[in-house]
Scaffold this motif. Structure first.
Motif, PDB file in Angstrom:
ATOM      1  N   VAL A 106       0.877  -1.171   0.000  1.00 34.94           N
ATOM      2  CA  VAL A 106       0.000   0.000   0.000  1.00 34.94           C
ATOM      3  C   VAL A 106       0.909   1.213   0.000  1.00 34.94           C
ATOM      4  O   VAL A 106       1.688   1.426   0.928  1.00 34.94           O
ATOM      5  CB  VAL A 106      -0.947   0.000   1.219  1.00 34.94           C
ATOM      6  N   ASP A 108      -0.196   4.531  -0.622  1.00 36.52           N
ATOM      7  CA  ASP A 108      -0.830   5.747  -0.121  1.00 36.52           C
ATOM      8  C   ASP A 108      -2.315   5.468   0.054  1.00 36.52           C
ATOM      9  O   ASP A 108      -2.869   4.604  -0.630  1.00 36.52           O
ATOM     10  CB  ASP A 108      -0.631   6.873  -1.155  1.00 36.52           C
ATOM     11  N   TYR A 109      -2.937   6.192   0.964  1.00 34.34           N
ATOM     12  CA  TYR A 109      -4.384   6.075   1.109  1.00 34.34           C
ATOM     13  C   TYR A 109      -4.934   7.282   1.845  1.00 34.34           C
ATOM     14  O   TYR A 109      -4.232   7.937   2.610  1.00 34.34           O
ATOM     15  CB  TYR A 109      -4.786   4.781   1.829  1.00 34.34           C
ATOM     16  N   LEU A 111      -8.818   7.820   3.637  1.00 33.66           N
ATOM     17  CA  LEU A 111     -10.139   7.247   3.879  1.00 33.66           C
ATOM     18  C   LEU A 111     -10.875   8.087   4.907  1.00 33.66           C
ATOM     19  O   LEU A 111     -10.342   8.380   5.977  1.00 33.66           O
ATOM     20  CB  LEU A 111     -10.000   5.805   4.374  1.00 33.66           C
ATOM     21  N   PHE A 121      -5.124   2.687   8.648  1.00 36.06           N
ATOM     22  CA  PHE A 121      -5.007   1.242   8.661  1.00 36.06           C
ATOM     23  C   PHE A 121      -4.588   0.822  10.064  1.00 36.06           C
ATOM     24  O   PHE A 121      -3.731   1.452  10.672  1.00 36.06           O
ATOM     25  CB  PHE A 121      -3.948   0.760   7.673  1.00 36.06           C
ATOM     26  N   VAL A 150      -8.793  -5.480   4.845  1.00 40.79           N
ATOM     27  CA  VAL A 150      -8.296  -4.228   5.406  1.00 40.79           C
ATOM     28  C   VAL A 150      -9.024  -3.961   6.718  1.00 40.79           C
ATOM     29  O   VAL A 150     -10.256  -4.008   6.767  1.00 40.79           O
ATOM     30  CB  VAL A 150      -8.529  -3.044   4.438  1.00 40.79           C
ATOM     31  N   SER A 162      -9.555   6.822  -1.301  1.00 39.82           N
ATOM     32  CA  SER A 162      -8.823   6.015  -2.275  1.00 39.82           C
ATOM     33  C   SER A 162      -7.637   5.334  -1.596  1.00 39.82           C
ATOM     34  O   SER A 162      -7.175   5.769  -0.541  1.00 39.82           O
ATOM     35  CB  SER A 162      -8.324   6.874  -3.439  1.00 39.82           C
ATOM     36  N   ILE A 163      -7.179   4.267  -2.242  1.00 43.00           N
ATOM     37  CA  ILE A 163      -6.004   3.521  -1.789  1.00 43.00           C
ATOM     38  C   ILE A 163      -5.146   3.256  -3.028  1.00 43.00           C
ATOM     39  O   ILE A 163      -5.654   2.789  -4.045  1.00 43.00           O
ATOM     40  CB  ILE A 163      -6.404   2.167  -1.154  1.00 43.00           C
ATOM     41  N   THR A 164      -3.872   3.559  -2.933  1.00 40.52           N
ATOM     42  CA  THR A 164      -2.942   3.259  -4.021  1.00 40.52           C
ATOM     43  C   THR A 164      -2.138   2.024  -3.624  1.00 40.52           C
ATOM     44  O   THR A 164      -1.472   2.018  -2.591  1.00 40.52           O
ATOM     45  CB  THR A 164      -2.005   4.450  -4.304  1.00 40.52           C
ATOM     46  N   VAL A 165      -2.250   0.988  -4.461  1.00 43.60           N
ATOM     47  CA  VAL A 165      -1.594  -0.294  -4.188  1.00 43.60           C
ATOM     48  C   VAL A 165      -0.646  -0.613  -5.340  1.00 43.60           C
ATOM     49  O   VAL A 165      -1.007  -0.482  -6.507  1.00 43.60           O
ATOM     50  CB  VAL A 165      -2.635  -1.433  -4.049  1.00 43.60           C
ATOM     51  N   LYS A 178      -4.678   2.924  -8.421  1.00 44.45           N
ATOM     52  CA  LYS A 178      -5.323   3.821  -7.463  1.00 44.45           C
ATOM     53  C   LYS A 178      -6.780   3.389  -7.407  1.00 44.45           C
ATOM     54  O   LYS A 178      -7.527   3.511  -8.380  1.00 44.45           O
ATOM     55  CB  LYS A 178      -5.199   5.284  -7.884  1.00 44.45           C
TER      56      LYS A 178
END
Length: 193
Positions: A106, A108-109, A111, A121, A150, A162-165, A178
């Motif tokens: 991961v 960046d995120y 939420l 997280f 998660v 959003s979550i960038t994986v 993203k």
């Protein structure tokens, strides 16, 4: 004397178990049998289909939760489809499926829950590998569902952001996705999540 014997035994056990522990780590596996084209197609599929979803448990309870899934999928290979047809709708889970070689990070995120609180997280020590779920047919194509559980530090009714994986395969081949997050405890969960 007993103390020294116990220490010696402890050291021998560590020395005996060390190679086993090292060999069980996925990054060092040498049995990767997939071509560059198969790897690229797999990464393209899992980044294309990546999304956020509630679990079936959350769907049934409709109660505040601090859990959700990042979900994705990829179409079964020709040999897997043949096995599926031959075995009346089953495919044996093997440890050398292409998804077994995938790790993720991961990057960046952001939420936010319905109260506009920023959620983080929760560190639960989970693995950084994709979890194989059920097989599902979409548009007459049979897919293997994959998921990442998660857990967050606070509960939510609605979750946006959003979550960038970054997904990685052997040979240092990577793809980044993203993933938009716009879920609610009132949503329908995909099968088996």
């Amino acid at each position: 004397m007993k103390m020294k014997s116990a220490q010696i035994i402890k050291h021998y056990l560590i020395l005996l178990l060390f190679p086993l522990i090292i060999s069980c780590q996925n990054p060092g596996r040498t049995d990767y049998k997939y071509t560059e084209q198969e790897t690229a197609a797999f990464l393209n599929d899992i980044t294309k289909y990546a999304g956020a979803s509630i679990s079936s448990y959350t769907e049934s309870k409709k109660a505040l939760t601090n859990e959700f899934y990042i979900t994705t999928r990829y179409p079964l290979s020709k040999p897997q489809l043949e096995e599926y047809k031959k075995n009346n709708g089953t495919v044996h889970n093997k440890t050398d499926d292409i998804s077994d070689f995938t790790s993720y990070t991961v990057k960046d995120y952001e939420l936010l829950n319905e109260k506009n609180e920023k959620l983080q997280f929760a560190d639960n020590g989970q693995a950084t590998y994709l979890q194989e779920m059920n097989l599902v047919e979409y548009d007459k194509i049979l897919f293997q569902n994959l998921g990442i559980e998660v857990k967050l530090n606070k509960q939510f009714e609605k979750l946006k952001g959003s979550i960038t994986v970054e997904f990685e395969m052997p040979g240092n081949i990577r793809r980044t996705a993203k993933i938009p997050v716009n879920i609610s405890i009132y949503d329908e969960a995909p099968e088996s999540f």
